[in-house]
Design a protein around this motif. Structure first.
Motif, short mmCIF file in Angstrom:
data_model
loop_
_atom_site.label_atom_id
_atom_site.label_comp_id
_atom_site.label_asym_id
_atom_site.label_seq_id
_atom_site.Cartn_x
_atom_site.Cartn_y
_atom_site.Cartn_z
N ASP A 1 20.84 88.73 25.95
CA ASP A 1 20.54 88.46 27.37
C ASP A 1 21.76 88.68 28.25
O ASP A 1 22.01 87.91 29.19
N GLU A 2 22.50 89.71 27.98
CA GLU A 2 23.70 90.02 28.76
C GLU A 2 23.47 91.21 29.69
O GLU A 2 24.40 91.89 30.06
N HIS A 3 22.24 91.43 30.05
CA HIS A 3 21.90 92.51 30.96
C HIS A 3 21.78 91.92 32.37
O HIS A 3 21.87 90.71 32.56
N ILE A 4 21.56 92.77 33.31
CA ILE A 4 21.45 92.33 34.69
C ILE A 4 20.11 91.65 34.90
O ILE A 4 19.07 92.16 34.50
N ALA A 5 20.14 90.49 35.54
CA ALA A 5 18.92 89.75 35.84
C ALA A 5 19.07 89.11 37.21
O ALA A 5 20.18 88.90 37.69
N ILE A 6 17.96 88.82 37.82
CA ILE A 6 17.98 88.18 39.13
C ILE A 6 17.60 86.71 38.93
O ILE A 6 16.43 86.35 38.94
N ASP A 7 18.62 85.88 38.72
CA ASP A 7 18.39 84.47 38.40
C ASP A 7 17.78 83.68 39.55
O ASP A 7 17.04 82.74 39.33
N ILE A 8 18.10 84.05 40.77
CA ILE A 8 17.56 83.32 41.92
C ILE A 8 16.05 83.44 41.96
O ILE A 8 15.34 82.47 42.18
N VAL A 9 15.54 84.63 41.72
CA VAL A 9 14.10 84.84 41.72
C VAL A 9 13.47 84.08 40.55
O VAL A 9 12.47 83.38 40.73
N GLN A 10 14.06 84.19 39.38
CA GLN A 10 13.54 83.48 38.20
C GLN A 10 13.53 81.97 38.44
O GLN A 10 12.61 81.28 38.03
N GLY A 11 14.57 81.45 39.08
CA GLY A 11 14.67 80.02 39.33
C GLY A 11 13.58 79.49 40.25
O GLY A 11 13.24 78.30 40.21
N ALA A 12 13.02 80.33 41.08
CA ALA A 12 11.97 79.90 42.01
C ALA A 12 10.61 79.83 41.34
O ALA A 12 9.68 79.25 41.89
N PHE A 13 10.48 80.41 40.15
CA PHE A 13 9.20 80.43 39.45
C PHE A 13 8.97 79.14 38.67
O PHE A 13 9.91 78.47 38.25
N SER A 14 7.70 78.88 38.43
CA SER A 14 7.35 77.79 37.51
C SER A 14 7.68 78.25 36.09
O SER A 14 7.92 79.43 35.85
N ALA A 15 7.65 77.33 35.13
CA ALA A 15 7.95 77.68 33.75
C ALA A 15 7.00 78.76 33.23
O ALA A 15 7.41 79.70 32.55
N ARG A 16 5.73 78.63 33.58
CA ARG A 16 4.74 79.61 33.13
C ARG A 16 5.01 80.99 33.74
O ARG A 16 4.93 82.01 33.05
N MET A 17 5.35 81.02 35.02
CA MET A 17 5.65 82.30 35.68
C MET A 17 6.95 82.91 35.14
O MET A 17 7.07 84.13 35.04
N ARG A 18 7.93 82.05 34.81
CA ARG A 18 9.17 82.57 34.21
C ARG A 18 8.87 83.24 32.87
O ARG A 18 9.39 84.31 32.57
N ARG A 19 8.01 82.61 32.08
CA ARG A 19 7.64 83.19 30.78
C ARG A 19 6.91 84.51 30.98
O ARG A 19 7.18 85.50 30.30
N LEU A 20 5.97 84.54 31.93
CA LEU A 20 5.22 85.76 32.21
C LEU A 20 6.15 86.87 32.71
O LEU A 20 6.06 88.02 32.24
N SER A 21 7.06 86.53 33.62
CA SER A 21 7.96 87.55 34.14
C SER A 21 8.91 88.04 33.04
O SER A 21 9.29 89.22 33.01
N SER A 22 9.27 87.14 32.13
CA SER A 22 10.12 87.54 31.01
C SER A 22 9.39 88.53 30.12
O SER A 22 9.94 89.56 29.72
N VAL A 23 8.13 88.23 29.80
CA VAL A 23 7.33 89.14 28.97
C VAL A 23 7.17 90.48 29.67
O VAL A 23 7.35 91.54 29.05
N LEU A 24 6.87 90.46 30.95
CA LEU A 24 6.72 91.72 31.69
C LEU A 24 8.03 92.51 31.72
O LEU A 24 8.03 93.74 31.61
N GLY A 25 9.14 91.80 31.85
CA GLY A 25 10.44 92.46 31.82
C GLY A 25 10.70 93.14 30.48
O GLY A 25 11.16 94.28 30.42
#
Length: 176
Positions: A85-109
């Motif tokens: 997990d040392e690639h570029i990520a947008i933590d601010i956007v991820q932080g605004a998501f619920s846990a379920r949305m974070r998991r979904l966005s992670s899978v989509l990523g």
């Protein structure tokens, strides 16, 4: 001694299952190979600059080799960077998501990484086959067979896709 959370990271969880251990071993090994490519570029560039400016005799083909090593460095190191997990990520956007949305966005990523990695691997494979069948050589001083220096595209792409797929499996099992 105070630790800095930006620098010090917790130890990574050991990979689970034979596939996870194999992928971790391969990505670490190719990560080391990536570092060795960087060292080789540094040494070759230093020797080339020294030879050019102090002896008037640059290393022939040095720039060509460095160009090949840049591609190898990126392709061999991408899977290990993704695994850690040392690639570029947008933590601010991820932080605004619920846990379920974070998991979904992670899978989509990770799915996006797989698509991109397989596209690189497939086009790399086609390029290797073409270069080998037609006997294509680099146009520079070395005249290296291009199919050999194109192999990192295939290997790195496949390894990156495997690591991303295993991260999806781990994420769906709740082991991210």
């Amino acid at each position: 001694m105070r630790s800095d959370p930006e620098i010090d990271s917790p130890p990574e969880a050991p990979p689970r299952g034979p596939a996870g251990r194999l992928a971790a071993t391969l990505s670490r090994s190719f990560g080391v190979l990536s570092v060795l490519c960087i060292v080789a570029m540094l040494v070759l560039t230093a020797v080339n600059v020294f030879g050019r400016y102090f002896f008037g005799a640059p290393v022939r083909g040095a720039e060509e080799v460095v160009g090949f090593l840049i591609v190898a460095t990126v392709m061999f190191g991408a899977a290990e960077a993704h695994r850690r997990d040392e690639h570029i990520a947008i933590d601010i956007v991820q932080g605004a998501f619920s846990a379920r949305m974070r998991r979904l966005s992670s899978v989509l990523g990770h799915v996006a990484v797989i698509v991109f990695a397989l596209a690189i691997a497939w086009t790399g494979y086609e390029t290797v086959v073409f270069s080998r069948s037609f006997g294509v050589y680099s146009p520079g001083y070395l005249g290296a067979p291009m199919w050999v220096v194109q192999i990192p595209l295939v290997v790195g792409g496949v390894l990156l896709a495997v690591v991303a797929a295993l991260k999806i499996v781990a994420g769906l099992r709740g082991r991210t």
